[in-house]
Design an enzyme around this catalytic site. Sequence first.
Site, PDB file in Angstrom:
ATOM      1  N   HIS A 124      79.134  -5.879  45.920  1.00 33.29           N
ATOM      2  CA  HIS A 124      77.935  -6.896  47.825  1.00 33.29           C
ATOM      3  C   HIS A 124      79.422  -7.726  47.519  1.00 33.29           C
ATOM      4  O   HIS A 124      79.149  -8.847  47.761  1.00 33.29           O
ATOM      5  CB  HIS A 124      77.126  -7.193  47.555  1.00 33.29           C
ATOM      6  CG  HIS A 124      76.127  -5.863  47.525  1.00 33.29           C
ATOM      7  ND1 HIS A 124      76.226  -5.853  49.225  1.00 33.29           N
ATOM      8  CD2 HIS A 124      74.455  -5.721  46.845  1.00 33.29           C
ATOM      9  CE1 HIS A 124      74.789  -5.235  49.998  1.00 33.29           C
ATOM     10  NE2 HIS A 124      74.122  -4.907  48.092  1.00 33.29           N
ATOM     11  N   ARG A 155      60.016  -5.781  54.680  1.00 38.01           N
ATOM     12  CA  ARG A 155      58.966  -6.088  53.561  1.00 38.01           C
ATOM     13  C   ARG A 155      58.695  -7.471  53.343  1.00 38.01           C
ATOM     14  O   ARG A 155      57.847  -8.009  53.590  1.00 38.01           O
ATOM     15  CB  ARG A 155      59.027  -5.557  51.228  1.00 38.01           C
ATOM     16  CG  ARG A 155      59.109  -4.325  51.684  1.00 38.01           C
ATOM     17  CD  ARG A 155      59.200  -4.422  49.959  1.00 38.01           C
ATOM     18  NE  ARG A 155      58.998  -2.873  49.625  1.00 38.01           N
ATOM     19  CZ  ARG A 155      59.655  -1.595  49.300  1.00 38.01           C
ATOM     20  NH1 ARG A 155      61.822  -2.215  49.760  1.00 38.01           N
ATOM     21  NH2 ARG A 155      59.855  -0.064  49.173  1.00 38.01           N
TER      22      ARG A 155
END
Length: 468
Positions: free
Chosen positions: A160, A335
């Site tokens: 990332h 979620r």
Amino acid sequence: MDGKSNYSRLLIALLMILFFGGIVLQYICSTSDWQLLHLASLSSRLGSRAPGDRLNGAGAGDPYSSEDGALVRFVPRFNFTTKDLSRAVDFHIKGDDVIVFLHIQKTGGTTFGRHLVRNIQLERPCECHAGQKKCTCYRPGKRDTWLFSRFSTGWSCGLHADWTELTNCVPSFMSNRESQERRMTPSRNYYYITILRDPVWRYLSEWRHVQRGATWKASKHMCDGRLPTLTELPSCYPGDDWSGCSLEEFMVCPYNLANNRQTRMLADLSLVGCYNLTVMSENQRWAMLLESAKRNLRNMAFFGLTEYQRKTQYLFEHTFRLSFIAPFTQLNGTRAASVEVEPETQRRIRELNQWDVELYEYARDLFLQRFQFARQQERREARQRRIQERRKLRAKVKSWLGVTGKAVFKPTKEPPMTEQSPAFAEEKQADAERTLESETEGQVEENWLEEDDGEIMLDYLENVEQWR
């Protein structure tokens, strides 16, 4: 008997007229011409798409107007230049250009990354095999990649990697993959892209991910040629991971990189001394990071928003002149969406991520203005195509009829003046009036056929539609 005979002759004459009329129409205009005009008219009612333009999705009508389930009127808050809004890069996939995907955690980047390697119509599609994490995305006729992303080159600049890391790493990484001969060629174009998400839901999604055991310990956080020290970047937990942490524990850690992650990852950290927090005050530091993130976001070739999947698809296709095979879908069953959060907790999360909140509001405004700008540009192009088709049709009709649409008078030698009777003078005046009337009708028809030529396009901000 004579009446029936006359009736039969009349019926036969009418049938012959209809038959020859059909032949004449087919001769004047081919079937494709009429289909083009019909489709142009139909497309104008469905969003001003010209014949041959592909709708992004199979739904009827405008697939973008209500993708988020709300029909509120979008009012721009920020003033952007035409350069900021116009996004159509000349991407040479057969040349040396590279798309670089900056993947921010929990923004839907994994889904978008899969679209890049599996869902784009290409002359040479990416080769993806079951069980392999990376796909091979070579250019046509070359063993050279056009895409730098998790699913093509892997985490080659770190897990990332942020804007600071990518801009310092990607050029050297791509050069090292090339031969000595190719390194001597002019520098290539790097088109940076990213995806952003609503800060509150992104933050909750990251908490749930960390709660399940994610750490991202492999992230380098390289800046100015060095890694941060433990003093500059301490950990929020003593063990191997932070699994099972509560939302409260996640929120109270002052070193949590989840706080304002999008602003930090899009900014140039070199401007604030990287991760050294003693260089300036916290507010000054974050204010500089926010302005840097906004500037980098404006200058990126493309960015999308998780909350607007169809518009994200449209803007990517419009920017790079590439088309996706299947339309994007808006999935809200994440979620994070399943977490019931009290309003007070949401307020605290917004306070913790105040810089991300400001950045997202700015990004959303720019994103929707770019979408509106691109759609109106598309309508102008479709309108020009319709005008061209209309002109071609008019020219074909005139060519068959053998007329120019305007009266042409040739000078003739006038006869000697003779005394004319009043009746002859009156008849001559009537002929002149009929000629003038015929010429005027031809000019009216000419103007009607070209009525679109003189229309003035209003500024796109004056005609903001119901986008969100």
